[in-house]
Design an enzyme around this catalytic site. Sequence first.
Site, PDB file in Angstrom:
ATOM      1  N   SER A  11      10.244   3.556   4.050  1.00 24.06           N
ATOM      2  CA  SER A  11       8.824   3.426   3.730  1.00 24.06           C
ATOM      3  C   SER A  11       7.975   2.966   4.909  1.00 24.06           C
ATOM      4  CB  SER A  11       8.646   2.445   2.561  1.00 24.06           C
ATOM      5  OG  SER A  11       9.275   1.206   2.847  1.00 24.06           O
TER       6      SER A  11
ATOM      7  N   ASP B   3       1.148  -5.168   1.244  1.00 24.39           N
ATOM      8  CA  ASP B   3       1.837  -5.795   0.115  1.00 24.39           C
ATOM      9  C   ASP B   3       2.821  -6.809   0.681  1.00 24.39           C
ATOM     10  OD1 ASP B   3       4.002  -4.303   1.055  1.00 24.39           O
ATOM     11  OD2 ASP B   3       3.841  -2.771  -0.494  1.00 24.39           O
TER      12      ASP B   3
ATOM     13  N   HIS C 120       4.968  -4.376   3.593  1.00 26.18           N
ATOM     14  CA  HIS C 120       4.462  -3.233   4.357  1.00 26.18           C
ATOM     15  C   HIS C 120       3.154  -3.568   5.068  1.00 26.18           C
ATOM     16  CE1 HIS C 120       6.991  -1.270   1.186  1.00 26.18           C
ATOM     17  NE2 HIS C 120       7.449  -0.665   2.278  1.00 26.18           N
TER      18      HIS C 120
END
Length: 609
Positions: free
Chosen positions: A37, A287, A290
């Site tokens: 991610s 978040d 990230h």
Amino acid sequence: MEGKMTHKTVLSSLITVLMASQIQAADFSNTYYFGDSLTDSGSFLPLLQMVDPTYTGAAKFTTNPGPVWSELLAGQYGVTLSPANQGGTNYAEGGARISGTPGIGAAPASGATPITTQVQNYLSANGGVADPNALYTLWGGANDIFWIAGGGVLPADITSYITTTTGEQVQALAALKAAGARYLLVPTLPDIGATPFGVSQGAAGAASLTALSEGYNSVLLATLQASGIEVIPVDMFTLLNEVSAQPGLYGFANVTTPACGATASLLCVEGTGGYASGTDQTFLYADGVHPTSGGHQIISDYVQSILTAPAFAEGIGRAVHYQQLALMDAIDGRLAQSFLQAEDSTDLWVIGEGGTGNAELEGSRASVGAGITQRNADHSFGFGFHVSRDDVDLSGGSVETQARSFSLYSGWQRSQWQWQTSIVVTKGDYDTRRKVDLGPATRTVKGSTEGTQISMQLGVNYLFGSDSLSHGPIARLGYQLQDLSGFTEESSTGSATAMKYDSQTRNQFTGSLGWQLQSTQGRWQPFAAAVWTQSFGNDPDPVSVALTNMPNNRFSLPSVSEDDSYGQITLGINGQISQQTSLSGRVVQMVANNNSEDTRLSLALNFSF
């Protein structure tokens, strides 16, 4: 409308579960990315749009629409990056582990393609052949740390799991290498214990996540070194900790709270329920784990600074090379003056030269020198000392060169022929300043090195003459040996950006042809020359570099191709001030060279006795 609300509710629930699971458990021809991610540039977009047609995000794990670092870096090389499942070159998928399944998080992350499989898919799609001129990035392992932290590995098996997983990561890199890939970028894991999620686990939990991150990085780097696979390492662990330690320097007002609040970054867009306007640049994290798009900009800038460091080092070598060429040309001017000297005389000369550089090597140049020339019948010989200082702007920084040179030269004249030879030995000290942009901040990384240069030249002139003018062809053969010592940079604002450079050696032969004109009447005698010089041989070898924090993981990138020829135009005048004193002035312009097109002005006084 009701149906849309139902889809949105399902989508929100899916992403909430996904993120909750993650928190419990995370000039090239082209650019290819394999990872999770942190690198994913929207692989889940088709799914999210199918689940909720009103979805307005870009399906990136950041403050949407991003961009993320992989997109920014690709853009540096003219690539518009898109996910591989949408026809692009970014194979990274959020939730992916190195080789294991399931991925971290609920569907769709639980079905994320493992990174080793991403590499296999790329090779299969390209007939097992990797583009040798492309940049490949493999950044992974964070989800394997979450797998460990979430209880997926027994405590007694953690060391074995990390050893196996890093080994599989290196095997994937080896597969790319065997297929022809030459440039492999490998970022380390960030300090997961220092993220908002890590801090939320309490002191013991954060320390455990930090230790796992450090342990993974250490084993990975050691395995890479043992494998002999050359990669371009990127110290994300240190970089992000340095940014968090001085957030204001990088434009961040908050490095502890997610900009998206409780909303998953994959769903997070500007506005109600997402992030407030501007916080995508003033918060470091979108978040719990990230980065925001502002954070991704710093990551991309950092990677770019590492990729451009070898070219910066090569620029130092070129700056020193052209400084030596200017000194050789000054001695050539002294030899020309010696042919005008009275027989059986001794001249003491003093010279000063200044100028500016253009093209790639912009800056100021200055030197002073003194020497003695003895003329006996048709033979002259002499020696000189020069002190030079150049301030040269390079791509990404600058270098200040301070050099001390000793020269020996000799000339013979027989009828219309003039023969000459010279040698110049230079010792120099070189102070470097490399600029590293990190978002709104700029670091200055400093270094110092030294070097030795030895240049030799043989020349011949033939003169056609009349009572008032002599002219004729000139030819030169030259050789230059350059040896620059390796050095290590330092930065007062963080060690992540500092580089270690190995030594540089240059061997170069040159040949020159031209024509000269010289007035031979009057007290003031103008002269001119036009010369074309061609270098022979290959460009210098690429410079081997390493991050100072990872000195055992060296890498090199292709040398910047140098312009192997240049023209030089000289205009000047010789004047007799008194019976024992003469003055010589000249302007030299280098032309038709992409590396340096400098202009130099010199004045020399000659005292005969």
